[in-house]
Every structure is written in C-alpha cells, then in structure tokens.
Design a protein around this motif. Structure first.
Motif, short mmCIF file in Angstrom:
data_model
loop_
_atom_site.label_atom_id
_atom_site.label_comp_id
_atom_site.label_asym_id
_atom_site.label_seq_id
_atom_site.Cartn_x
_atom_site.Cartn_y
_atom_site.Cartn_z
N CYS A 75 0.80 -1.23 0.00
CA CYS A 75 0.00 0.00 0.00
C CYS A 75 0.84 1.28 0.00
O CYS A 75 0.33 2.35 0.37
N LYS A 76 2.09 1.19 -0.44
CA LYS A 76 2.96 2.37 -0.43
C LYS A 76 3.31 2.85 -1.84
O LYS A 76 3.60 4.04 -2.03
N ASN A 77 3.32 1.94 -2.80
CA ASN A 77 3.80 2.29 -4.14
C ASN A 77 2.73 1.97 -5.17
O ASN A 77 1.60 1.63 -4.82
N ILE A 78 3.07 2.09 -6.43
CA ILE A 78 2.16 1.61 -7.48
C ILE A 78 2.87 0.51 -8.26
O ILE A 78 3.90 0.72 -8.89
N THR A 79 2.32 -0.69 -8.15
CA THR A 79 2.79 -1.86 -8.90
C THR A 79 1.64 -2.29 -9.79
O THR A 79 0.60 -2.73 -9.29
N PHE A 80 1.81 -2.14 -11.09
CA PHE A 80 0.67 -2.34 -11.99
C PHE A 80 1.12 -2.87 -13.34
O PHE A 80 2.30 -2.81 -13.70
N SER A 81 0.16 -3.40 -14.07
CA SER A 81 0.38 -3.87 -15.44
C SER A 81 -0.79 -3.43 -16.30
O SER A 81 -1.91 -3.26 -15.81
N PHE A 82 -0.53 -3.23 -17.59
CA PHE A 82 -1.62 -2.89 -18.51
C PHE A 82 -1.36 -3.55 -19.86
O PHE A 82 -0.23 -3.92 -20.18
N VAL A 83 -2.43 -3.70 -20.65
CA VAL A 83 -2.34 -4.41 -21.92
C VAL A 83 -2.64 -3.49 -23.09
O VAL A 83 -3.50 -2.61 -23.00
N LEU A 84 -1.91 -3.68 -24.17
CA LEU A 84 -2.16 -3.02 -25.45
C LEU A 84 -2.24 -4.09 -26.54
O LEU A 84 -1.67 -5.18 -26.40
N TYR A 85 -2.91 -3.75 -27.64
CA TYR A 85 -2.96 -4.61 -28.82
C TYR A 85 -2.43 -3.80 -30.01
O TYR A 85 -3.19 -3.41 -30.91
N PRO A 86 -1.12 -3.57 -30.06
CA PRO A 86 -0.54 -2.64 -31.04
C PRO A 86 -0.24 -3.31 -32.38
O PRO A 86 0.91 -3.35 -32.84
N THR A 87 -1.26 -3.82 -33.03
CA THR A 87 -1.06 -4.56 -34.28
C THR A 87 -0.57 -3.66 -35.41
O THR A 87 -0.16 -4.16 -36.45
N PHE A 88 -0.64 -2.34 -35.22
CA PHE A 88 -0.14 -1.42 -36.23
C PHE A 88 1.37 -1.20 -36.13
O PHE A 88 1.97 -0.54 -36.98
N ILE A 89 2.01 -1.77 -35.09
CA ILE A 89 3.45 -1.61 -34.89
C ILE A 89 4.17 -2.88 -35.33
O ILE A 89 3.86 -3.98 -34.86
N GLU A 90 5.13 -2.73 -36.24
CA GLU A 90 5.91 -3.88 -36.68
C GLU A 90 6.84 -4.35 -35.56
O GLU A 90 7.27 -3.57 -34.72
N ALA A 91 7.13 -5.64 -35.57
CA ALA A 91 7.99 -6.21 -34.52
C ALA A 91 9.33 -5.50 -34.45
O ALA A 91 9.87 -5.27 -33.36
N ARG A 92 9.88 -5.12 -35.60
CA ARG A 92 11.19 -4.45 -35.62
C ARG A 92 11.13 -3.04 -35.04
O ARG A 92 12.17 -2.43 -34.79
N GLN A 93 9.92 -2.51 -34.83
CA GLN A 93 9.75 -1.17 -34.29
C GLN A 93 9.25 -1.19 -32.84
O GLN A 93 8.84 -0.17 -32.31
N GLN A 94 9.32 -2.35 -32.18
CA GLN A 94 8.68 -2.49 -30.88
C GLN A 94 9.31 -1.61 -29.80
O GLN A 94 8.68 -1.33 -28.78
#
Length: 269
Positions: A75-94
């Motif tokens: 309860c002291k910090n922020i530990t978080f995760s979030f999801v994106l679906y960036p299908t417009f980004i090529e793997a070489r540009q990740q």
C-alpha cells in the motif's frame, strides 16, 4: 479525493468507478500483476479491453528485468500492469512502446521532482538512484505485435528499502511528502494513452520523431564521458544516440562507435 472509491477489504479485488481514465482492476493481493493480467487475457482474449490496468496493493512476486524481483511495501507504491494490442506496430519497431511508456512515467514524475531521467532502455532514475522499473512482454502476430503487457513498479511513498537492490529511491524520500498514488497512476495512464493514440493515428511519422527526440533529451548521463562495461571489460564513453530499434550507440575515448542491444552493455554506477 482519490479517483476511485474506498476499497472493500472483504474482497480480493475491486473494480473502481468510471472516473479513472482507463479500465482499472484493483487487487488487494497477487503474486504478479503481469501474471494476473496475462492469465485474464489468455482466458478472455480481446474481451479484455486495451489499456486494462491491474494494480496490486500487495504484490508478493513482482518481476523485474533479468529475472530480478521488485521490492514494494504494501500500500505504499504503485505496482501495476496494462495491456495493449498494437497490431499497427511492426515487430522491428517495438522499441517505440518502451519509449512511450518510459517517457510517460518520466514526464509525470517531472511534475513532482527535478532530476528525473530515463536510464536506457527504460529504467527511471532520480539522479543516480532508481525510482521505477519496467518490464514489457510482447507477443508477436506475424511481423507485427499482437499483444503487449507492461509491468511497472514506481516507488511512491516507501521510506525504507530492505532488499539488496543497490540504489532504490521513492518520491517521498525525494520530496519529504506523501503522494496520492492513484492520482499519479491516472496521470501516467493518460500520458501513455495520448502518446499511443497519436502514434496509431499518425501516418506521417511526425509522432515517432517527436517521441524519439523527447526520449533522447530525457536520457540518463546523456552528456559527457561515463564508465560502462561490456564483454571485454570496462571503458569510458559518451552517449551518441539510441537507434529506432533500441540499439545504444556510444563513442569511446578513441573516437570509435560502439553499438549495443539490451543486456550487452552495463552502466558502471
């Protein structure tokens, strides 16, 4: 008032109100927000909306880079995760996802303290101390990124660190004040969403150039010669640039350019 209602302590998880800028799931406890969100996405697919964010008040096995753990007092910090679906980004540009996320956190922390920078590729530092770690896990869909889950830990109100991490620091240690964790989280996600939306809708390349420029200006030890180490030992070099694919380009004292991918070179702190 924080942008979420009071937690129900009898429940293990809680869905906040619509005031939060992205879908948010608050867990009282989990081993890893990355693992929890990955499981949700594996089970429900794209029914889990883009920007869905999972935060834990207590995380028992948070993951960092190179398999390290992430220390966070309950309860002291922020530990978080979030999801994106960036299908417009090529793997070489990740690498641009790493830039967007690290810039968003750096720019939000700039609102609260001076001396914030991005230590390549995406650690966030205050002077010579680490305030934030980022772990990004991308799943490819052909030549593009199908899904990206980012796990982030930002030290906000913790005052004592007990792990063997060499140089942790919190925002409270810097400023001497307590901070509203959920306000900072909301602002970080707003910034990420803004950069991401601009990138997705811009076909001219101007947004990518803007991100690259801001990232370059935000880098830790971007001026002067500093100590590094690679497979051949320690050396002195200055930072020349970071390539769009994430390669870290240094120039040593003999004027020779040295290029590195992640984990191929280390800062000597």
């Amino acid at each position: 008032m924080k942008p979420y209602p009071d937690m129900n302590k009898e429940s293990n998880e809680h869905l906040p109100s619509a005031k939060f800028p992205v879908p948010l799931l608050v867990l009282m406890e989990t081993d890893s927000t990355n693992r929890h969100l990955t499981q949700l996405c594996d089970e429900q697919g794209t029914d889990i909306p883009e920007f869905m964010t999972v935060i834990a008040e207590r995380q028992t096995a948070g993951k960092g880079q190179r398999g390290n753990s992430w220390e966070s007092e309950d309860c002291k910090n922020i530990t978080f995760s979030f999801v994106l679906y960036p299908t417009f980004i090529e793997a070489r540009q990740q690498f641009i996802l790493s830039q967007i996320i690290s810039l968003s956190i750096k720019e939000e922390l700039d609102e609260w303290a001076e001396g914030i920078s991005i230590k390549w590729p995406n650690d966030i530092y205050w002077n010579e101390k680490k305030i934030c770690g980022i772990l990004i896990e991308n799943d490819l869909l052909g030549h593009h990124i199908g899904r990206s889950i980012s796990g982030i830990g930002v030290n906000i109100n913790q005052e004592v660190f007990r792990s063997d991490a060499p140089n942790p620091v919190s925002l409270k240690q810097i400023t001497g004040e307590d901070h509203d964790r959920y306000l900072i989280l909301a602002n970080i996600m707003k910034r990420i969403k803004e950069y991401y939306t601009l990138l997705r809708t811009d076909c001219s390349g101007k947004t990518a150039n803007l991100i690259n420029t801001r990232y370059a200006h935000s880098l830790f030890r971007r001026n002067g010669f500093h100590r590094y180490a690679d497979a051949n030992g320690e050396f002195l070099a200055c930072l020349l640039r970071v390539e769009p694919d994430g390669r870290f380009i240094l120039e040593d004292q003999e004027g020779k350019e040295r290029g590195y991918l992640f984990k191929e070179v280390q800062y000597i702190l």
